[in-house]
Design a protein around this motif. Structure first.
Motif, mmCIF file in Angstrom:
data_model
loop_
_atom_site.group_PDB
_atom_site.id
_atom_site.type_symbol
_atom_site.label_atom_id
_atom_site.label_comp_id
_atom_site.label_asym_id
_atom_site.label_seq_id
_atom_site.Cartn_x
_atom_site.Cartn_y
_atom_site.Cartn_z
ATOM 1 N N ARG A 33 55.323 54.239 -21.334
ATOM 2 C CA ARG A 33 55.950 53.235 -20.482
ATOM 3 C C ARG A 33 54.842 52.379 -19.882
ATOM 4 N NH1 ARG A 33 61.276 54.007 -18.806
ATOM 5 N NH2 ARG A 33 62.203 55.957 -19.443
ATOM 6 N N SER A 34 55.222 51.224 -19.354
ATOM 7 C CA SER A 34 54.227 50.375 -18.716
ATOM 8 C C SER A 34 53.931 50.901 -17.312
ATOM 9 C CB SER A 34 54.715 48.926 -18.631
ATOM 10 O OG SER A 34 55.769 48.813 -17.690
ATOM 11 N N ARG A 35 52.771 50.538 -16.806
ATOM 12 C CA ARG A 35 52.418 50.896 -15.434
ATOM 13 C C ARG A 35 53.470 50.330 -14.484
ATOM 14 N NH1 ARG A 35 46.920 48.699 -12.975
ATOM 15 N NH2 ARG A 35 46.628 48.491 -15.180
ATOM 16 N N ASN A 36 53.940 49.122 -14.757
ATOM 17 C CA ASN A 36 54.958 48.487 -13.929
ATOM 18 C C ASN A 36 56.238 49.330 -13.880
ATOM 19 O OD1 ASN A 36 55.832 45.991 -12.440
ATOM 20 N ND2 ASN A 36 57.397 46.052 -14.048
ATOM 21 N N GLU A 37 56.670 49.852 -15.025
ATOM 22 C CA GLU A 37 57.863 50.698 -15.060
ATOM 23 C C GLU A 37 57.669 51.955 -14.215
ATOM 24 O OE1 GLU A 37 60.230 50.840 -19.076
ATOM 25 O OE2 GLU A 37 58.074 50.753 -19.509
ATOM 26 N N ILE A 38 56.503 52.583 -14.339
ATOM 27 C CA ILE A 38 56.209 53.796 -13.583
ATOM 28 C C ILE A 38 56.237 53.512 -12.079
ATOM 29 C CG2 ILE A 38 54.472 55.575 -13.107
ATOM 30 C CD1 ILE A 38 55.701 55.861 -15.897
ATOM 31 N N ILE A 39 55.617 52.412 -11.674
ATOM 32 C CA ILE A 39 55.593 52.046 -10.256
ATOM 33 C C ILE A 39 57.003 51.787 -9.751
ATOM 34 C CG2 ILE A 39 54.849 50.260 -8.622
ATOM 35 C CD1 ILE A 39 52.237 50.070 -10.322
ATOM 36 N N ASN A 40 57.816 51.067 -10.512
ATOM 37 C CA ASN A 40 59.191 50.799 -10.106
ATOM 38 C C ASN A 40 59.992 52.089 -9.982
ATOM 39 O OD1 ASN A 40 60.270 47.900 -9.794
ATOM 40 N ND2 ASN A 40 58.762 47.737 -11.438
ATOM 41 N N MET A 41 59.820 53.007 -10.918
ATOM 42 C CA MET A 41 60.521 54.284 -10.859
ATOM 43 C C MET A 41 60.103 55.064 -9.615
ATOM 44 S SD MET A 41 60.240 55.231 -14.889
ATOM 45 C CE MET A 41 61.017 56.832 -14.832
ATOM 46 N N ALA A 42 58.808 55.074 -9.324
ATOM 47 C CA ALA A 42 58.305 55.798 -8.157
ATOM 48 C C ALA A 42 58.816 55.180 -6.857
ATOM 49 C CB ALA A 42 56.776 55.824 -8.181
ATOM 50 N N LEU A 43 58.836 53.855 -6.786
ATOM 51 C CA LEU A 43 59.320 53.188 -5.582
ATOM 52 C C LEU A 43 60.808 53.442 -5.374
ATOM 53 C CD1 LEU A 43 57.415 49.785 -5.798
ATOM 54 C CD2 LEU A 43 57.070 51.608 -4.110
ATOM 55 N N GLU A 44 61.593 53.378 -6.447
ATOM 56 C CA GLU A 44 63.027 53.655 -6.333
ATOM 57 C C GLU A 44 63.264 55.080 -5.849
ATOM 58 O OE1 GLU A 44 65.123 52.754 -9.961
ATOM 59 O OE2 GLU A 44 64.414 50.674 -9.948
ATOM 60 N N TYR A 45 62.521 56.031 -6.407
ATOM 61 C CA TYR A 45 62.643 57.426 -5.997
ATOM 62 C C TYR A 45 62.283 57.579 -4.520
ATOM 63 C CZ TYR A 45 61.858 62.399 -5.535
ATOM 64 O OH TYR A 45 61.911 63.691 -5.099
ATOM 65 N N ALA A 46 61.181 56.983 -4.109
ATOM 66 C CA ALA A 46 60.743 57.089 -2.716
ATOM 67 C C ALA A 46 61.784 56.510 -1.766
ATOM 68 C CB ALA A 46 59.400 56.381 -2.536
ATOM 69 N N LEU A 47 62.335 55.361 -2.096
ATOM 70 C CA LEU A 47 63.320 54.729 -1.215
ATOM 71 C C LEU A 47 64.618 55.534 -1.138
ATOM 72 C CD1 LEU A 47 62.758 50.965 -2.068
ATOM 73 C CD2 LEU A 47 62.198 52.142 0.080
ATOM 74 N N LYS A 48 65.011 56.182 -2.234
ATOM 75 C CA LYS A 48 66.224 56.992 -2.238
ATOM 76 C C LYS A 48 66.031 58.311 -1.493
ATOM 77 C CE LYS A 48 68.147 55.223 -6.538
ATOM 78 N NZ LYS A 48 68.389 55.513 -7.959
ATOM 79 N N ASN A 49 64.788 58.774 -1.410
ATOM 80 C CA ASN A 49 64.528 60.101 -0.867
ATOM 81 C C ASN A 49 63.706 60.101 0.414
ATOM 82 O OD1 ASN A 49 65.646 61.993 -3.035
ATOM 83 N ND2 ASN A 49 64.501 60.471 -4.195
ATOM 84 N N VAL A 50 63.486 58.946 0.978
ATOM 85 C CA VAL A 50 62.673 58.872 2.191
ATOM 86 C C VAL A 50 63.425 59.473 3.373
ATOM 87 C CG1 VAL A 50 63.448 56.553 2.878
ATOM 88 C CG2 VAL A 50 61.189 57.350 3.556
ATOM 89 N N LYS A 51 62.684 60.126 4.246
ATOM 90 C CA LYS A 51 63.251 60.632 5.491
ATOM 91 C C LYS A 51 62.493 59.946 6.611
ATOM 92 C CE LYS A 51 64.158 64.741 8.202
ATOM 93 N NZ LYS A 51 64.000 66.199 8.291
ATOM 94 N N PHE A 52 63.193 59.122 7.369
ATOM 95 C CA PHE A 52 62.576 58.369 8.456
ATOM 96 C C PHE A 52 62.723 59.156 9.751
ATOM 97 C CE2 PHE A 52 62.702 55.228 11.896
ATOM 98 C CZ PHE A 52 61.465 54.625 11.705
ATOM 99 N N ILE A 53 61.617 59.372 10.430
ATOM 100 C CA ILE A 53 61.623 60.074 11.703
ATOM 101 C C ILE A 53 61.184 59.104 12.780
ATOM 102 C CG2 ILE A 53 60.648 61.978 13.039
ATOM 103 C CD1 ILE A 53 60.192 63.409 10.341
ATOM 104 N N ASP A 54 62.082 58.833 13.710
ATOM 105 C CA ASP A 54 61.801 57.922 14.798
ATOM 106 C C ASP A 54 61.015 58.685 15.867
ATOM 107 O OD1 ASP A 54 61.716 56.002 16.759
ATOM 108 O OD2 ASP A 54 63.882 55.671 16.835
ATOM 109 N N SER A 55 59.758 58.365 16.013
ATOM 110 C CA SER A 55 58.885 59.110 16.932
ATOM 111 C C SER A 55 59.182 58.798 18.396
ATOM 112 C CB SER A 55 57.421 58.803 16.630
ATOM 113 O OG SER A 55 57.163 57.425 16.797
#
Length: 64
Positions: free
Chosen positions: A39-61
């Protein structure tokens, strides 16, 4: 409309170009994943960003 017409519709552009700075080691790891996955580096980065955004846990300090 006859069946031999060549119809072209406008393309929806859903992407944007961004420029970011990353550590060299991260770029090397992305390149290795791209090589291994064919796959292209661009595809890998997009996949990683999508995963991160779907699985992020935001903690309001401010709510200590």
């Amino acid at each position: 409309m006859s069946n031999d017409e060549f119809i072209i519709t406008p393309r929806e552009d859903k992407t944007v170009t961004m420029s970011i700075r990353i550590e060299k080691i991260l770029q090397e790891q992305l390149d290795e994943l791209a090589r291994k996955s064919n796959r292209s580096r661009n595809e890998i980065i997009n996949m990683a960003l999508e995963y991160a955004l779907k699985n992020v846990k935001f903690i309001d300090s401010t709510n200590d």
